[in-house]
Scaffold this motif. Sequence first.
Motif, mmCIF file in Angstrom:
data_model
loop_
_atom_site.group_PDB
_atom_site.id
_atom_site.type_symbol
_atom_site.label_atom_id
_atom_site.label_comp_id
_atom_site.label_asym_id
_atom_site.label_seq_id
_atom_site.Cartn_x
_atom_site.Cartn_y
_atom_site.Cartn_z
ATOM 1 N N ALA A 79 11.297 0.417 1.372
ATOM 2 C CA ALA A 79 10.312 0.970 2.309
ATOM 3 C C ALA A 79 10.230 2.480 2.100
ATOM 4 O O ALA A 79 11.247 3.146 1.947
ATOM 5 C CB ALA A 79 10.706 0.658 3.744
ATOM 6 N N LEU A 80 9.004 2.987 2.100
ATOM 7 C CA LEU A 80 8.775 4.405 1.819
ATOM 8 C C LEU A 80 7.781 5.013 2.802
ATOM 9 O O LEU A 80 6.886 4.328 3.292
ATOM 10 C CB LEU A 80 8.199 4.567 0.412
ATOM 11 C CG LEU A 80 9.021 3.975 -0.720
ATOM 12 C CD1 LEU A 80 8.159 3.774 -1.948
ATOM 13 C CD2 LEU A 80 10.174 4.880 -1.029
ATOM 14 N N PHE A 81 7.933 6.300 3.031
ATOM 15 C CA PHE A 81 6.970 7.089 3.793
ATOM 16 C C PHE A 81 6.458 8.163 2.844
ATOM 17 O O PHE A 81 7.251 8.859 2.216
ATOM 18 C CB PHE A 81 7.640 7.738 5.011
ATOM 19 C CG PHE A 81 6.678 8.450 5.908
ATOM 20 C CD1 PHE A 81 6.109 7.801 6.983
ATOM 21 C CD2 PHE A 81 6.337 9.772 5.672
ATOM 22 C CE1 PHE A 81 5.212 8.454 7.813
ATOM 23 C CE2 PHE A 81 5.445 10.436 6.493
ATOM 24 C CZ PHE A 81 4.883 9.773 7.569
ATOM 25 N N ILE A 82 5.153 8.292 2.716
ATOM 26 C CA ILE A 82 4.568 9.239 1.769
ATOM 27 C C ILE A 82 4.028 10.453 2.512
ATOM 28 O O ILE A 82 3.247 10.326 3.450
ATOM 29 C CB ILE A 82 3.418 8.583 0.971
ATOM 30 C CG1 ILE A 82 3.922 7.352 0.229
ATOM 31 C CG2 ILE A 82 2.802 9.590 0.001
ATOM 32 C CD1 ILE A 82 2.808 6.530 -0.407
ATOM 33 N N ALA A 83 4.450 11.634 2.074
ATOM 34 C CA ALA A 83 3.958 12.893 2.645
ATOM 35 C C ALA A 83 3.299 13.705 1.537
ATOM 36 O O ALA A 83 3.782 13.744 0.409
ATOM 37 C CB ALA A 83 5.107 13.680 3.262
ATOM 38 N N LYS A 135 1.030 -2.384 -4.508
ATOM 39 C CA LYS A 135 0.776 -3.367 -5.565
ATOM 40 C C LYS A 135 2.033 -3.667 -6.371
ATOM 41 O O LYS A 135 2.122 -4.701 -7.025
ATOM 42 C CB LYS A 135 -0.334 -2.879 -6.494
ATOM 43 C CG LYS A 135 -1.702 -2.949 -5.866
ATOM 44 C CD LYS A 135 -2.780 -2.403 -6.784
ATOM 45 C CE LYS A 135 -4.105 -2.396 -6.058
ATOM 46 N NZ LYS A 135 -5.149 -1.678 -6.789
ATOM 47 N N HIS A 136 3.002 -2.744 -6.334
ATOM 48 C CA HIS A 136 4.265 -2.927 -7.051
ATOM 49 C C HIS A 136 5.409 -3.311 -6.111
ATOM 50 O O HIS A 136 6.579 -3.081 -6.410
ATOM 51 C CB HIS A 136 4.594 -1.675 -7.871
ATOM 52 C CG HIS A 136 3.724 -1.548 -9.070
ATOM 53 N ND1 HIS A 136 2.458 -1.001 -9.015
ATOM 54 C CD2 HIS A 136 3.912 -1.943 -10.354
ATOM 55 C CE1 HIS A 136 1.921 -1.055 -10.224
ATOM 56 N NE2 HIS A 136 2.772 -1.625 -11.044
ATOM 57 N N GLY A 137 5.058 -3.881 -4.965
ATOM 58 C CA GLY A 137 6.056 -4.472 -4.077
ATOM 59 C C GLY A 137 6.756 -3.551 -3.108
ATOM 60 O O GLY A 137 7.706 -3.959 -2.444
ATOM 61 N N LYS A 138 6.317 -2.318 -2.985
ATOM 62 C CA LYS A 138 6.945 -1.385 -2.050
ATOM 63 C C LYS A 138 6.232 -1.445 -0.697
ATOM 64 O O LYS A 138 5.011 -1.564 -0.640
ATOM 65 C CB LYS A 138 6.898 0.051 -2.573
ATOM 66 C CG LYS A 138 7.522 0.254 -3.938
ATOM 67 C CD LYS A 138 8.993 -0.065 -3.947
ATOM 68 C CE LYS A 138 9.595 0.173 -5.315
ATOM 69 N NZ LYS A 138 11.004 -0.210 -5.364
#
Length: 79
Positions: free
Chosen positions: A21-25, A51-54
């Motif tokens: 899981a990621l948060f993009i800033a 699209k790459h499962g994240k």
Amino acid sequence: MIITKQKDKKTIMDYLKDAKALFIAGCAQCAVVCKTGGEDEILSMKDYLEKHGKKITGTCLVDPPCHLVKTKKMYQEHK
């Protein structure tokens, strides 16, 4: 202003190989001007990573993130 350069997607995926899981800033100043991390690039990266499962937990555009106090405050508001 700082000049920025976006990393290639393979390098990014290598860094994130174990992340689920990621948060993009992104930056609302230098990265917008350089087209390396503004809103369009954040949305593009979000789509690519999904699209790459994240799992993307959220995104934000910080004005500007190099001002650490302001960035910390915005991060706390998004928790």
